[in-house]
Design an enzyme around this catalytic site. Sequence first.
Site, PDB file in Angstrom:
ATOM      1  CG  ASP A   1      33.695  40.055 -55.240  1.00 32.27           C
ATOM      2  OD1 ASP A   1      32.911  39.272 -55.529  1.00 32.27           O
ATOM      3  OD2 ASP A   1      35.000  40.179 -55.567  1.00 32.27           O
TER       4      ASP A   1
ATOM      5  CB  CYS B   1      35.491  36.800 -54.596  1.00 34.54           C
ATOM      6  SG  CYS B   1      36.984  35.893 -54.880  1.00 34.54           S
TER       7      CYS B   1
ATOM      8  CB  THR C   1      38.822  33.062 -58.856  1.00 35.04           C
ATOM      9  OG1 THR C   1      39.570  34.039 -57.817  1.00 35.04           O
ATOM     10  CG2 THR C   1      39.041  33.486 -60.302  1.00 35.04           C
TER      11      THR C   1
ATOM     12  CG  HIS D   1      43.784  15.839 -44.435  1.00 37.51           C
ATOM     13  ND1 HIS D   1      44.729  15.269 -45.244  1.00 37.51           N
ATOM     14  CD2 HIS D   1      42.964  14.872 -43.915  1.00 37.51           C
ATOM     15  CE1 HIS D   1      44.368  14.148 -45.348  1.00 37.51           C
ATOM     16  NE2 HIS D   1      43.222  13.781 -44.466  1.00 37.51           N
TER      17      HIS D   1
ATOM     18  CG  HIS E   1      45.735  15.849 -40.287  1.00 39.46           C
ATOM     19  ND1 HIS E   1      46.478  15.723 -41.443  1.00 39.46           N
ATOM     20  CD2 HIS E   1      44.854  14.594 -40.060  1.00 39.46           C
ATOM     21  CE1 HIS E   1      45.921  14.409 -42.044  1.00 39.46           C
ATOM     22  NE2 HIS E   1      44.910  13.941 -41.054  1.00 39.46           N
TER      23      HIS E   1
HETATM   24  C1  RB5 Z   1      36.661  40.703 -59.531  1.00 29.91           C
HETATM   25  O1  RB5 Z   1      36.389  40.901 -60.747  1.00 29.91           O
HETATM   26  C2  RB5 Z   1      37.561  39.412 -59.159  1.00 29.91           C
HETATM   27  O2  RB5 Z   1      38.717  39.887 -59.155  1.00 29.91           O
HETATM   28  C3  RB5 Z   1      37.408  39.151 -57.683  1.00 29.91           C
HETATM   29  O3  RB5 Z   1      36.040  38.566 -57.458  1.00 29.91           O
HETATM   30  C4  RB5 Z   1      38.031  37.521 -57.425  1.00 29.91           C
HETATM   31  O4  RB5 Z   1      37.923  36.807 -58.201  1.00 29.91           O
HETATM   32  C5  RB5 Z   1      39.374  38.083 -57.129  1.00 29.91           C
HETATM   33  O5  RB5 Z   1      40.060  37.072 -56.612  1.00 29.91           O
END
Ligand code: RB5
Length: 139
Positions: free
Chosen positions: A9, A66, A68, A99, A134
Amino acid sequence: MITIAIGSDHAGYRLKQEVKDYFRDQGIRFNDFGVDTPESVDYPDIALVVAESVARGENKYGILICGTGIGMVMAANKVPGIRAALCHDIFTARAAREHNDANILAVGERVTGGGVACGIVETFLQTSFQGGRHERMFL
Ligand code: RB5
């Protein structure tokens, strides 16, 4: 030769460029499912197209980025046949393959620096599933 699906994203597109540069350096073939701008997009839309391409066997593995990595891994795991893992280091990347036989790797640009992320990608792509006990864990 295998190909890798990659997508992000807006919060992951810079790290995606770094991973693509790593792929080019290593001669790894990839298909980029976007995005390439900081304009806000909904991460499930990218997760879905990457996950579906892996589930159909068009790409052996997928890389999703993304902010996180959390949203990407949650969305990708809704696609049948996908085992997506959010990894933060070499240890979790190796375990995800050995695993869990993960076929999609998620990383977070706001969490993981480019050098570490490329090391995670390298480990993920070079590590084989161990099988054995596994296999019982798969539903
Ligand atoms: C975008 O701001 C953020 O929410 C997205 O990139 C991601 O981290 C969501 O899990």
